[in-house]
Motif scaffolding. Structure first.
Motif, PDB file in Angstrom:
ATOM      1  N   MET A 174      16.653  43.714 -47.393  1.00 43.93           N
ATOM      2  CA  MET A 174      17.301  43.281 -48.624  1.00 43.93           C
ATOM      3  C   MET A 174      17.234  41.760 -48.698  1.00 43.93           C
ATOM      4  SD  MET A 174      20.584  45.839 -48.547  1.00 43.93           S
ATOM      5  CE  MET A 174      20.883  45.513 -46.800  1.00 43.93           C
ATOM      6  N   GLY A 175      16.848  41.267 -49.853  1.00 49.46           N
ATOM      7  CA  GLY A 175      16.691  39.829 -49.978  1.00 49.46           C
ATOM      8  C   GLY A 175      17.268  39.270 -51.258  1.00 49.46           C
ATOM      9  N   VAL A 176      17.607  37.997 -51.231  1.00 48.33           N
ATOM     10  CA  VAL A 176      18.105  37.255 -52.385  1.00 48.33           C
ATOM     11  C   VAL A 176      17.357  35.928 -52.449  1.00 48.33           C
ATOM     12  CG1 VAL A 176      20.093  36.162 -53.470  1.00 48.33           C
ATOM     13  CG2 VAL A 176      20.390  38.324 -52.247  1.00 48.33           C
ATOM     14  N   ALA A 177      16.745  35.661 -53.579  1.00 46.66           N
ATOM     15  CA  ALA A 177      16.015  34.411 -53.773  1.00 46.66           C
ATOM     16  C   ALA A 177      14.942  34.241 -52.709  1.00 46.66           C
ATOM     17  CB  ALA A 177      16.972  33.230 -53.771  1.00 46.66           C
ATOM     18  N   SER A 178      14.190  35.337 -52.476  1.00 43.04           N
ATOM     19  CA  SER A 178      13.069  35.325 -51.530  1.00 43.04           C
ATOM     20  C   SER A 178      13.511  35.110 -50.090  1.00 43.04           C
ATOM     21  CB  SER A 178      12.035  34.252 -51.904  1.00 43.04           C
ATOM     22  OG  SER A 178      11.533  34.474 -53.207  1.00 43.04           O
ATOM     23  N   LYS A 179      14.784  35.350 -49.805  1.00 46.40           N
ATOM     24  CA  LYS A 179      15.292  35.222 -48.443  1.00 46.40           C
ATOM     25  C   LYS A 179      15.913  36.549 -48.005  1.00 46.40           C
ATOM     26  CE  LYS A 179      16.279  30.245 -48.540  1.00 46.40           C
ATOM     27  NZ  LYS A 179      17.325  29.210 -48.341  1.00 46.40           N
ATOM     28  N   VAL A 180      15.609  36.971 -46.798  1.00 45.38           N
ATOM     29  CA  VAL A 180      16.165  38.213 -46.254  1.00 45.38           C
ATOM     30  C   VAL A 180      17.626  37.988 -45.899  1.00 45.38           C
ATOM     31  CG1 VAL A 180      16.007  39.924 -44.416  1.00 45.38           C
ATOM     32  CG2 VAL A 180      13.924  38.917 -45.367  1.00 45.38           C
ATOM     33  N   VAL A 181      18.467  38.802 -46.505  1.00 51.29           N
ATOM     34  CA  VAL A 181      19.899  38.670 -46.256  1.00 51.29           C
ATOM     35  C   VAL A 181      20.492  39.901 -45.571  1.00 51.29           C
ATOM     36  CG1 VAL A 181      20.205  37.090 -48.200  1.00 51.29           C
ATOM     37  CG2 VAL A 181      20.444  39.559 -48.559  1.00 51.29           C
ATOM     38  N   GLY A 182      19.713  40.931 -45.467  1.00 51.63           N
ATOM     39  CA  GLY A 182      20.258  42.129 -44.844  1.00 51.63           C
ATOM     40  C   GLY A 182      19.179  43.143 -44.519  1.00 51.63           C
ATOM     41  N   MET A 183      19.564  44.149 -43.777  1.00 53.61           N
ATOM     42  CA  MET A 183      18.630  45.193 -43.366  1.00 53.61           C
ATOM     43  C   MET A 183      19.347  46.529 -43.365  1.00 53.61           C
ATOM     44  SD  MET A 183      16.404  45.433 -39.835  1.00 53.61           S
ATOM     45  CE  MET A 183      17.882  45.474 -38.803  1.00 53.61           C
ATOM     46  N   CYS A 184      18.697  47.512 -43.912  1.00 55.25           N
ATOM     47  CA  CYS A 184      19.248  48.871 -43.960  1.00 55.25           C
ATOM     48  C   CYS A 184      18.330  49.796 -43.172  1.00 55.25           C
ATOM     49  CB  CYS A 184      19.386  49.342 -45.399  1.00 55.25           C
ATOM     50  SG  CYS A 184      20.032  51.021 -45.563  1.00 55.25           S
ATOM     51  N   VAL A 185      18.889  50.522 -42.240  1.00 55.28           N
ATOM     52  CA  VAL A 185      18.118  51.436 -41.401  1.00 55.28           C
ATOM     53  C   VAL A 185      18.414  52.861 -41.840  1.00 55.28           C
ATOM     54  CG1 VAL A 185      17.651  52.226 -39.062  1.00 55.28           C
ATOM     55  CG2 VAL A 185      18.182  49.813 -39.487  1.00 55.28           C
TER      56      VAL A 185
END
Length: 235
Positions: free
Chosen positions: A12-23
């Protein structure tokens, strides 16, 4: 590495930056491994066709006892029917057919002349084209409506062990059909010459019309009883 443990990772990303991960992970049906083992014992080759990443697919394949060379991974929905067509045209080698499967990066064009019969089991919308293209499409009752519409067989209980019951019932049915043909052919081959008087010049034996009619009725009764014996079949 989550993917090597059979999980799918969503970033998961915001403004081309990864902010989270869902497994995400799928739970294997408890009967799946045993069903696959019994299918292989019946002389069938089992493969996996999935859109998941290769690491996750191989992890699941190891858990289920599916050979890694029989795994299709990272397959797009519109490619699944193409892979079914490829498998159908693979060259059969021996009584225990071993599919030569690979990833879609090594996809080979199909050859002429179908040599393998392919059954596809699926439950999703993405599986519908492959279910329709397979020789036998098998859908789970808990799946989507479009999958069930495209399949020839629907497992209403969504229990994979019903695949074994389907195969055994089909084999029992074809055995009865062959037995009926064999009996009818042999019975008529012997009875018709006798009924037409072929033995009369040598033995002076002639079958009365009533006896000929009764013998024909007995032949039909045997075929009928042989077919009705399928009602005694148990899973």
């Amino acid at each position: 590495d989550y993917e090597s443990e059979g999980n799918c990772v969503v970033l998961m990303g915001v403004a081309s930056k990864v902010v989270g991960m869902c497994v995400c992970t799928d739970t294997l049906k408890p009967e799946a491994a045993d069903v696959i083992q019994q299918l292989q014992a019946m002389g069938l080759s089992v493969g996996m066709l999935t859109g998941d990443n290769r690491k996750a697919a191989e992890y699941v394949a190891v858990q289920l006892g599916i050979p890694l060379e029989n795994v299709f991974a990272e397959v797009l929905p519109d490619q699944k029917s193409d892979f079914i067509s490829q498998i159908q045209h693979e060259e059969a080698r021996g009584s225990r057919t071993r599919l030569r499967l690979s990833t879609h990066r090594h996809y080979r064009p199909v050859s002429e002349g179908k040599t393998l019969v392919v059954a596809m089991v699926g439950d999703g919308i993405n599986d519908a084209p492959a279910l329709a293209h397979a020789d036998v499409g098998i859908a789970l009752g808990a799946g989507t409506e479009v999958a069930m519409d495209c399949a020839q067989v629907v497992l209403t209980r969504s229990d994979l062990s019903d695949i074994l019951a389907m195969l055994r019932l089909a084999r029992a049915t074809f055995f009865r059909i062959r037995l009926n043909f064999l009996w009818a052919f042999g019975y008529n081959l012997i009875s018709i010459p006798i009924a037409t008087g072929c033995l009369f010049p040598w033995s002076r034996f002639q079958l009365p019309p009533l006896a000929a009619g009764i013998s024909m009725m007995c032949s039909s009764l045997f075929v009928l009883m042989c077919s009705l014996s399928l009602k005694l079949w148990k899973k």
